[in-house]
Design a protein around this motif. Sequence first.
Motif, PDB file in Angstrom:
ATOM      1  N   HIS A 141      -4.129   6.241  -1.956  1.00  0.00           N
ATOM      2  CA  HIS A 141      -3.900   6.961  -0.693  1.00  0.00           C
ATOM      3  C   HIS A 141      -2.542   6.579  -0.098  1.00  0.00           C
ATOM      4  CE1 HIS A 141      -7.664   9.033  -0.053  1.00  0.00           C
ATOM      5  NE2 HIS A 141      -8.367   7.924  -0.234  1.00  0.00           N
ATOM      6  N   VAL A 142      -2.290   5.280  -0.028  1.00  0.00           N
ATOM      7  CA  VAL A 142      -1.035   4.815   0.576  1.00  0.00           C
ATOM      8  C   VAL A 142       0.156   5.254  -0.269  1.00  0.00           C
ATOM      9  CG1 VAL A 142       0.293   2.793   1.308  1.00  0.00           C
ATOM     10  CG2 VAL A 142      -2.174   2.873   1.719  1.00  0.00           C
ATOM     11  N   TYR A 143       0.054   5.151  -1.581  1.00  0.00           N
ATOM     12  CA  TYR A 143       1.126   5.583  -2.487  1.00  0.00           C
ATOM     13  C   TYR A 143       1.450   7.062  -2.279  1.00  0.00           C
ATOM     14  CZ  TYR A 143       3.306   7.035  -6.878  1.00  0.00           C
ATOM     15  OH  TYR A 143       4.154   7.586  -7.809  1.00  0.00           O
ATOM     16  N   LEU A 144       0.409   7.896  -2.255  1.00  0.00           N
ATOM     17  CA  LEU A 144       0.627   9.341  -2.069  1.00  0.00           C
ATOM     18  C   LEU A 144       1.232   9.635  -0.707  1.00  0.00           C
ATOM     19  CD1 LEU A 144      -2.689  10.652  -3.642  1.00  0.00           C
ATOM     20  CD2 LEU A 144      -0.394  10.750  -4.655  1.00  0.00           C
ATOM     21  N   TRP A 145       0.800   8.912   0.296  1.00  0.00           N
ATOM     22  CA  TRP A 145       1.295   9.091   1.655  1.00  0.00           C
ATOM     23  C   TRP A 145       2.758   8.674   1.737  1.00  0.00           C
ATOM     24  CZ3 TRP A 145      -2.460   7.734   6.154  1.00  0.00           C
ATOM     25  CH2 TRP A 145      -1.935   8.166   7.362  1.00  0.00           C
ATOM     26  N   ARG A 146       3.040   7.477   1.257  1.00  0.00           N
ATOM     27  CA  ARG A 146       4.394   6.925   1.384  1.00  0.00           C
ATOM     28  C   ARG A 146       5.418   7.652   0.529  1.00  0.00           C
ATOM     29  NH1 ARG A 146       4.618   1.304   3.451  1.00  0.00           N
ATOM     30  NH2 ARG A 146       3.043   1.312   5.080  1.00  0.00           N
ATOM     31  N   THR A 147       4.983   8.169  -0.630  1.00  0.00           N
ATOM     32  CA  THR A 147       5.935   8.880  -1.483  1.00  0.00           C
ATOM     33  C   THR A 147       6.052  10.349  -1.100  1.00  0.00           C
ATOM     34  OG1 THR A 147       4.216   9.339  -3.144  1.00  0.00           O
ATOM     35  CG2 THR A 147       5.573   7.347  -3.469  1.00  0.00           C
ATOM     36  N   GLY A 148       5.199  10.811  -0.170  1.00  0.00           N
ATOM     37  CA  GLY A 148       5.268  12.196   0.278  1.00  0.00           C
ATOM     38  C   GLY A 148       4.640  13.179  -0.687  1.00  0.00           C
ATOM     39  N   ARG A 149       3.923  12.682  -1.693  1.00  0.00           N
ATOM     40  CA  ARG A 149       3.302  13.588  -2.671  1.00  0.00           C
ATOM     41  C   ARG A 149       2.146  14.358  -2.067  1.00  0.00           C
ATOM     42  NH1 ARG A 149       2.338  10.816  -8.379  1.00  0.00           N
ATOM     43  NH2 ARG A 149       0.925  12.590  -8.427  1.00  0.00           N
ATOM     44  N   ARG A 150       1.434  13.768  -1.122  1.00  0.00           N
ATOM     45  CA  ARG A 150       0.291  14.430  -0.496  1.00  0.00           C
ATOM     46  C   ARG A 150       0.250  14.076   0.978  1.00  0.00           C
ATOM     47  NH1 ARG A 150      -3.180  17.865  -3.680  1.00  0.00           N
ATOM     48  NH2 ARG A 150      -2.746  17.289  -5.806  1.00  0.00           N
ATOM     49  N   ALA A 151      -0.023  15.058   1.790  1.00  0.00           N
ATOM     50  CA  ALA A 151      -0.126  14.835   3.233  1.00  0.00           C
ATOM     51  C   ALA A 151      -1.294  13.899   3.519  1.00  0.00           C
ATOM     52  CB  ALA A 151      -0.334  16.164   3.953  1.00  0.00           C
ATOM     53  N   PHE A 152      -1.086  12.975   4.412  1.00  0.00           N
ATOM     54  CA  PHE A 152      -2.099  12.003   4.837  1.00  0.00           C
ATOM     55  C   PHE A 152      -2.727  11.252   3.677  1.00  0.00           C
ATOM     56  CE2 PHE A 152      -2.392  15.312   8.267  1.00  0.00           C
ATOM     57  CZ  PHE A 152      -1.664  14.584   9.198  1.00  0.00           C
ATOM     58  N   GLY A 153      -1.995  11.091   2.572  1.00  0.00           N
ATOM     59  CA  GLY A 153      -2.519  10.326   1.454  1.00  0.00           C
ATOM     60  C   GLY A 153      -3.626  11.015   0.691  1.00  0.00           C
TER      61      GLY A 153
END
Length: 167
Positions: free
Chosen positions: A138-150
């Motif tokens: 979740h944090v990876y997706l959030w921080r890299t911008g790959r997915r909204a809200f992780g």
Amino acid sequence: DKEKGEKMLGRLLLVLCSWAILAGCSVPIIYVKQDLGLGGRKITIPSGFTIVNESGRDIEEKMKAISDAVELGFETLKTCINDSEFPGQELKDVPLVLLPPEMLYVLGKKSAGFADGIRIYLRSDYIWASKLRHEWIHVYLWRTGRRAFGDIFHRDPLFKKCEYVLS
């Protein structure tokens, strides 16, 4: 006519935001660094992760097992994601907050943990490599911008690919 369109758009956005908030274990809190009054004991394990004990329990005798789960979960996630730009240090800087060993209810759903993009919260009796990988995804997706809200709906293939890799 323009005013009617703006009202419809506003209602649509309200419905979409409400719908997004009511799902998942990645709680949509926008990046606002705030002091939540975390007065628990902060422990830095040898690999550099910070654990904040907010559980109200003494976890000293469990620290070796906790440290092993954290390190194993992180290293297997890093290998699984296999991203040359994997934000390793940025993810290591996300504190792991241990909560009392009671069922958590996040937005009305039972959960053993959740992430808000700034911290990962886990029940102190539920520190497993797979649960850590799940929240770090979740944090990876959030921080890299790959997915909204992780990716609160767990649609990204990384959940299936990396959450339950053999550890």
